[in-house]
Design an enzyme around this catalytic site. Sequence first.
Site, mmCIF file in Angstrom:
data_model
loop_
_atom_site.group_PDB
_atom_site.id
_atom_site.type_symbol
_atom_site.label_atom_id
_atom_site.label_comp_id
_atom_site.label_asym_id
_atom_site.label_seq_id
_atom_site.Cartn_x
_atom_site.Cartn_y
_atom_site.Cartn_z
ATOM 1 N N ASP A 10 0.862 -1.180 0.000
ATOM 2 C CA ASP A 10 0.000 0.000 0.000
ATOM 3 C C ASP A 10 0.905 1.239 0.000
ATOM 4 O O ASP A 10 1.668 1.453 0.956
ATOM 5 C CB ASP A 10 -0.866 -0.054 1.261
ATOM 6 C CG ASP A 10 -1.741 1.168 1.448
ATOM 7 O OD1 ASP A 10 -1.635 2.129 0.651
ATOM 8 O OD2 ASP A 10 -2.530 1.162 2.415
ATOM 9 N N ILE A 11 0.820 2.032 -1.034
ATOM 10 C CA ILE A 11 1.741 3.163 -1.202
ATOM 11 C C ILE A 11 1.593 4.205 -0.092
ATOM 12 O O ILE A 11 2.542 4.930 0.206
ATOM 13 C CB ILE A 11 1.554 3.804 -2.604
ATOM 14 C CG1 ILE A 11 2.790 4.629 -2.990
ATOM 15 C CG2 ILE A 11 0.275 4.630 -2.680
ATOM 16 C CD1 ILE A 11 2.821 5.022 -4.459
ATOM 17 N N ASN A 24 -6.759 12.373 -11.274
ATOM 18 C CA ASN A 24 -7.546 12.734 -12.461
ATOM 19 C C ASN A 24 -7.273 14.203 -12.775
ATOM 20 O O ASN A 24 -6.662 14.921 -11.982
ATOM 21 C CB ASN A 24 -9.038 12.455 -12.253
ATOM 22 C CG ASN A 24 -9.535 13.022 -10.941
ATOM 23 O OD1 ASN A 24 -9.431 14.226 -10.689
ATOM 24 N ND2 ASN A 24 -10.049 12.160 -10.075
ATOM 25 N N GLY A 32 -9.808 4.148 -6.007
ATOM 26 C CA GLY A 32 -8.506 3.530 -6.211
ATOM 27 C C GLY A 32 -7.426 4.134 -5.331
ATOM 28 O O GLY A 32 -7.663 4.527 -4.187
ATOM 29 N N VAL A 33 -6.237 4.237 -5.902
ATOM 30 C CA VAL A 33 -5.107 4.730 -5.123
ATOM 31 C C VAL A 33 -5.299 6.206 -4.755
ATOM 32 O O VAL A 33 -4.883 6.646 -3.676
ATOM 33 C CB VAL A 33 -3.780 4.473 -5.881
ATOM 34 C CG1 VAL A 33 -3.635 5.326 -7.118
ATOM 35 C CG2 VAL A 33 -2.598 4.657 -4.953
ATOM 36 N N ASP A 34 -5.947 6.960 -5.629
ATOM 37 C CA ASP A 34 -6.238 8.377 -5.370
ATOM 38 C C ASP A 34 -7.074 8.513 -4.088
ATOM 39 O O ASP A 34 -6.759 9.326 -3.198
ATOM 40 C CB ASP A 34 -7.022 8.917 -6.582
ATOM 41 C CG ASP A 34 -7.016 10.425 -6.682
ATOM 42 O OD1 ASP A 34 -6.305 11.072 -5.903
ATOM 43 O OD2 ASP A 34 -7.727 10.953 -7.563
ATOM 44 N N SER A 122 -2.655 4.414 -14.259
ATOM 45 C CA SER A 122 -3.639 4.080 -15.319
ATOM 46 C C SER A 122 -4.054 2.607 -15.387
ATOM 47 O O SER A 122 -4.879 2.249 -16.226
ATOM 48 C CB SER A 122 -3.137 4.483 -16.723
ATOM 49 O OG SER A 122 -3.292 5.869 -16.922
ATOM 50 N N GLY A 124 -5.733 0.829 -13.283
ATOM 51 C CA GLY A 124 -6.959 0.483 -12.575
ATOM 52 C C GLY A 124 -8.156 0.885 -13.415
ATOM 53 O O GLY A 124 -8.362 0.385 -14.524
ATOM 54 N N TYR A 126 -8.676 3.409 -15.186
ATOM 55 C CA TYR A 126 -8.347 3.984 -16.498
ATOM 56 C C TYR A 126 -8.027 2.921 -17.554
ATOM 57 O O TYR A 126 -7.872 3.254 -18.734
ATOM 58 C CB TYR A 126 -7.216 5.010 -16.378
ATOM 59 C CG TYR A 126 -7.674 6.377 -15.890
ATOM 60 C CD1 TYR A 126 -8.978 6.590 -15.455
ATOM 61 C CD2 TYR A 126 -6.808 7.463 -15.858
ATOM 62 C CE1 TYR A 126 -9.397 7.837 -15.004
ATOM 63 C CE2 TYR A 126 -7.227 8.715 -15.414
ATOM 64 C CZ TYR A 126 -8.525 8.892 -14.983
ATOM 65 O OH TYR A 126 -8.939 10.136 -14.549
HETATM 66 P P1 ADP Z 1 -6.168 4.869 -12.621
HETATM 67 O O1 ADP Z 1 -7.457 5.655 -12.616
HETATM 68 O O2 ADP Z 1 -4.965 5.706 -13.048
HETATM 69 O O3 ADP Z 1 -6.287 3.596 -13.375
HETATM 70 P P2 ADP Z 1 -6.475 3.462 -10.078
HETATM 71 O O4 ADP Z 1 -6.317 4.010 -8.710
HETATM 72 O O5 ADP Z 1 -7.821 2.988 -10.497
HETATM 73 O O6 ADP Z 1 -5.879 4.574 -11.072
HETATM 74 O O7 ADP Z 1 -5.455 2.267 -10.258
HETATM 75 C C1 ADP Z 1 -4.073 2.423 -10.426
HETATM 76 C C2 ADP Z 1 -3.364 1.318 -9.688
HETATM 77 O O8 ADP Z 1 -3.312 1.638 -8.304
HETATM 78 C C3 ADP Z 1 -4.050 -0.048 -9.779
HETATM 79 O O9 ADP Z 1 -3.146 -0.976 -10.344
HETATM 80 C C4 ADP Z 1 -4.373 -0.399 -8.351
HETATM 81 O O10 ADP Z 1 -4.144 -1.774 -8.085
HETATM 82 C C5 ADP Z 1 -3.387 0.443 -7.581
HETATM 83 N N1 ADP Z 1 -3.747 0.772 -6.194
HETATM 84 C C6 ADP Z 1 -4.966 0.888 -5.618
HETATM 85 N N2 ADP Z 1 -4.846 1.204 -4.312
HETATM 86 C C7 ADP Z 1 -3.509 1.290 -4.067
HETATM 87 C C8 ADP Z 1 -2.719 1.578 -2.897
HETATM 88 N N3 ADP Z 1 -3.276 1.848 -1.719
HETATM 89 N N4 ADP Z 1 -1.363 1.557 -3.013
HETATM 90 C C9 ADP Z 1 -0.775 1.306 -4.208
HETATM 91 N N5 ADP Z 1 -1.449 1.035 -5.331
HETATM 92 C C10 ADP Z 1 -2.803 1.027 -5.267
#
Ligand code: ADP
Length: 181
Positions: A10-11, A24, A32-34, A122, A124, A126
């Site tokens: 988890d980042i 975005n 997602g990660v955002d 991108s 996830g 996207y």
């Molecule tokens: P995007 O809209 O750019 O596709 P997402 O957040 O939907 O962004 O996904 C991008 C990547 O982030 C995905 O591969 C997902 O597995 C990953 N992700 C989601 N949560 C976390 C987190 N807490 N830490 C690291 N990576 C994450």
Amino acid sequence: MAPLEVIQGDITTLTVDVIVNAANSSLAGGGGVDGAIHAAAGPTVLEECRGIIDQEGSCATGSSVVTSAGKLPAKWIVHTVGPIWERHGPADSATLLTNCYTSSLDAASYVGATSIAFSAISTGVYGFPKELAAPIAVSTVATWLQENLGDTTLQDVTLVCFDDDNFRVIRQAVNDLKHRT
Ligand code: ADP
């Protein structure tokens, strides 16, 4: 070349100078990660994002902006806007994804960061296919490090994989690169 590390996790938990958020174009937060980053960082980061949008307008795909990191252990967040696979198509998406990694590294270097951790931009919502995004991420970072060695404060780059598929394809891409060089 600075070490390029691949980890699964988890980042938001990482103690590095910069974490890179898959944002975005309106820097409005989301899923997602955002969503995870804003939830952990607290409201000050979203306020900073709103200030940037008020001053500069929405962010172009492939570009990156820097904010502080609120309550996170990181010092800064680089917010980069990844391509949307269905909207941009394969060729432009590849170029724009390259721009995301390059502009993030430029931004981190500009603020004097020594370490940076990327989420898999991108791949996830996207919809960028993970097996295609992985070699772009790895080769772009490796090329940037080679080209900027001596000029950059960056010493450590980590590619953070949340899901098993990204962990597999990104490790594979790093191995492929090692065998080519
Ligand atoms: P995007 O809209 O750019 O596709 P997402 O957040 O939907 O962004 O996904 C991008 C990547 O982030 C995905 O591969 C997902 O597995 C990953 N992700 C989601 N949560 C976390 C987190 N807490 N830490 C690291 N990576 C994450």
